[in-house]
Design a protein around this motif. Structure first.
Motif, PDB file in Angstrom:
ATOM      1  N   ASN A   3       0.837  -0.941  -0.115  1.00 28.15           N
ATOM      2  CA  ASN A   3       0.026   0.058  -0.006  1.00 28.15           C
ATOM      3  C   ASN A   3       0.899   1.108  -0.221  1.00 28.15           C
ATOM      4  O   ASN A   3       2.113   1.266  -0.120  1.00 28.15           O
ATOM      5  N   PRO A   4       0.410   2.589  -0.648  1.00 28.75           N
ATOM      6  CA  PRO A   4       1.350   3.352  -0.010  1.00 28.75           C
ATOM      7  C   PRO A   4       1.847   3.407   0.884  1.00 28.75           C
ATOM      8  O   PRO A   4       1.020   3.648   1.633  1.00 28.75           O
ATOM      9  N   GLY A   5       2.877   4.137   1.139  1.00 30.70           N
ATOM     10  CA  GLY A   5       3.527   4.553   1.868  1.00 30.70           C
ATOM     11  C   GLY A   5       4.485   3.112   2.858  1.00 30.70           C
ATOM     12  O   GLY A   5       5.001   3.894   3.371  1.00 30.70           O
ATOM     13  N   ASP A   6       4.205   2.156   2.517  1.00 25.62           N
ATOM     14  CA  ASP A   6       4.820   0.922   3.408  1.00 25.62           C
ATOM     15  C   ASP A   6       5.967   1.224   3.316  1.00 25.62           C
ATOM     16  O   ASP A   6       6.384   1.423   1.832  1.00 25.62           O
ATOM     17  N   ARG A   7       6.829   1.003   3.630  1.00 28.44           N
ATOM     18  CA  ARG A   7       7.867   0.173   3.669  1.00 28.44           C
ATOM     19  C   ARG A   7       8.864  -0.976   3.206  1.00 28.44           C
ATOM     20  O   ARG A   7       8.052  -2.008   4.665  1.00 28.44           O
ATOM     21  N   VAL A   8       8.911  -1.417   2.934  1.00 31.55           N
ATOM     22  CA  VAL A   8       9.127  -2.838   2.268  1.00 31.55           C
ATOM     23  C   VAL A   8      11.285  -2.957   1.529  1.00 31.55           C
ATOM     24  O   VAL A   8      11.849  -2.162   1.817  1.00 31.55           O
ATOM     25  N   LEU A   9      11.179  -4.251   2.588  1.00 31.30           N
ATOM     26  CA  LEU A   9      12.135  -4.655   2.216  1.00 31.30           C
ATOM     27  C   LEU A   9      13.192  -5.504   0.675  1.00 31.30           C
ATOM     28  O   LEU A   9      12.443  -6.973   1.192  1.00 31.30           O
ATOM     29  N   ALA A  10      13.695  -4.796   0.605  1.00 31.22           N
ATOM     30  CA  ALA A  10      13.942  -5.475  -1.137  1.00 31.22           C
ATOM     31  C   ALA A  10      15.373  -6.311  -0.535  1.00 31.22           C
ATOM     32  O   ALA A  10      16.851  -5.359  -1.024  1.00 31.22           O
ATOM     33  N   GLU A  11      15.125  -7.852  -1.569  1.00 29.82           N
ATOM     34  CA  GLU A  11      16.563  -8.294  -1.631  1.00 29.82           C
ATOM     35  C   GLU A  11      17.263  -7.916  -2.511  1.00 29.82           C
ATOM     36  O   GLU A  11      16.697  -7.784  -3.727  1.00 29.82           O
ATOM     37  N   ARG A  12      18.592  -7.478  -3.337  1.00 31.70           N
ATOM     38  CA  ARG A  12      19.856  -7.532  -4.131  1.00 31.70           C
ATOM     39  C   ARG A  12      19.687  -8.247  -4.721  1.00 31.70           C
ATOM     40  O   ARG A  12      20.035  -9.116  -3.922  1.00 31.70           O
ATOM     41  N   ILE A  13      19.113  -8.489  -5.995  1.00 29.33           N
ATOM     42  CA  ILE A  13      19.791  -9.349  -7.229  1.00 29.33           C
ATOM     43  C   ILE A  13      20.263  -9.091  -8.543  1.00 29.33           C
ATOM     44  O   ILE A  13      20.252  -8.360  -8.407  1.00 29.33           O
ATOM     45  N   GLU A  14      20.889 -10.009  -9.013  1.00 24.55           N
ATOM     46  CA  GLU A  14      20.834  -9.814 -10.392  1.00 24.55           C
ATOM     47  C   GLU A  14      19.478 -10.333 -11.263  1.00 24.55           C
ATOM     48  O   GLU A  14      18.591 -10.943 -10.710  1.00 24.55           O
ATOM     49  N   GLY A  15      19.819  -9.539 -12.409  1.00 23.17           N
ATOM     50  CA  GLY A  15      18.741  -9.721 -13.664  1.00 23.17           C
ATOM     51  C   GLY A  15      18.252 -11.269 -13.917  1.00 23.17           C
ATOM     52  O   GLY A  15      17.226 -10.988 -13.697  1.00 23.17           O
ATOM     53  N   SER A  16      19.315 -12.301 -13.674  1.00 23.09           N
ATOM     54  CA  SER A  16      19.231 -13.104 -14.325  1.00 23.09           C
ATOM     55  C   SER A  16      18.440 -14.113 -12.983  1.00 23.09           C
ATOM     56  O   SER A  16      17.699 -15.557 -13.212  1.00 23.09           O
ATOM     57  N   GLU A  17      18.292 -13.561 -11.596  1.00 24.08           N
ATOM     58  CA  GLU A  17      17.438 -14.166 -10.930  1.00 24.08           C
ATOM     59  C   GLU A  17      15.821 -14.033 -11.130  1.00 24.08           C
ATOM     60  O   GLU A  17      15.372 -14.410  -9.846  1.00 24.08           O
ATOM     61  N   VAL A  18      15.614 -13.429 -11.315  1.00 20.30           N
ATOM     62  CA  VAL A  18      14.544 -12.886 -11.650  1.00 20.30           C
ATOM     63  C   VAL A  18      13.727 -13.622 -12.612  1.00 20.30           C
ATOM     64  O   VAL A  18      14.012 -14.637 -13.218  1.00 20.30           O
ATOM     65  N   ARG A  19      12.416 -14.118 -11.378  1.00 17.64           N
ATOM     66  CA  ARG A  19      10.640 -15.068 -11.718  1.00 17.64           C
ATOM     67  C   ARG A  19       9.860 -14.647 -12.383  1.00 17.64           C
ATOM     68  O   ARG A  19       9.344 -13.484 -11.595  1.00 17.64           O
TER      69      ARG A  19
END
Length: 251
Positions: free
Chosen positions: A56-72
């Motif tokens: 939702n707007p204003g939410d604070r998220v934690l995002a794992e640093r990844i390479e593009g090759s790891e995207v699914r």
């Protein structure tokens, strides 16, 4: 009496050693968990409702640093693309290189390579005549070039995503190199982990593995428990040791 004193002194030294060891190990786990998380994860604030109700707007998220090759497919990613603007954006990957993404089938679902995709993370309320709203208000077809990804917001009615850029050369897709991180959890408010949807599991490549955040949090919690327990053990053991001789004298 002297034997009792030596015995109590021995217990005291053992208790102090165990207490100190617990505190030391706890500090390593506690600080190590924080350092590990800081190296792997990056916080972001989501400014718009384009990913509601997942984020939702204003939410604070934690995002794992990844390479593009790891995207699914199914991943919620943070990316920056000049065509979309200079600021980091958060969207869900629904197509990867070589995919044909189409919306919608006769049941209002997104299809990827002719495979219907049920998307439980969407808020698809009842539409006219009791039918569910489609996965996208407008129909579209896109061929995703190799090395690119096709992205949609979970709030399909208002999200400005790949559908807006369908007339671009890449038909709205973004290079894998634009991806910076994959969102694993909403840190504030404490909404918890953002799971990997099984919707795309049947497609080639499957879905991505869960991130290490639960393990990191567990390490921090165990470390804090050892620190508190070790710090409390010494005074408690000493107090119990002082009581034992008095109890022996009464007998």
């Amino acid at each position: 009496m002297s034997g009792t004193k030596r015995k109590n002194d021995g217990h005291g030294r053992t208790g102090a050693m165990v207490s100190g060891l617990a505190v030391a190990v706890g500090c390593v786990l506690f600080l190590g968990g924080f350092v590990w998380a800081a190296l792997v994860y990056q916080p972001y604030t989501v400014p718009t409702a384009s990913m509601s109700p997942t984020v939702n707007p204003g939410d604070r998220v934690l995002a794992e640093r990844i390479e593009g090759s790891e995207v699914r497919r199914g991943d919620v990613v943070v990316f920056t693309d000049e065509v979309w603007g200079a600021a980091p954006m958060v969207k869900r990957v629904v197509g990867v290189g070589g995919d044909q993404v189409v919306c919608c089938d006769e049941r209002g679902r997104l299809t990827v390579n002719d495979t219907p995709v049920d998307e439980p993370y969407l808020h698809r309320g009842p539409a006219a005549r009791g039918e569910r709203a489609p996965a996208s208000p407008q129909d579209f077809t896109a061929e995703v070039p190799r090395g690119q990804i096709f992205l949609l917001g979970d709030e399909r009615a208002t999200s400005l995503d790949s559908r807006v850029h369908l007339d671009d050369p890449g038909q709205g897709s973004v290079p894998l190199s634009a991806v910076q991180a994959r969102v694993d959890a909403v840190a504030w408010p404490l909404d918890g982990m953002i799971g990997r949807p099984a919707s795309f599991a049947a497609l080639p490549g499957g879905v991505s593995a869960e991130g290490p955040l639960p393990l990191q949090l567990g390490t921090i919690v165990i470390g804090a428990a050892l620190i508190l327990g070790g710090a409390a053990y010494g005074p408690v053991a000493a107090r119990l040791g002082r009581r034992r001789p008095a109890a022996g004298a009464a007998r």
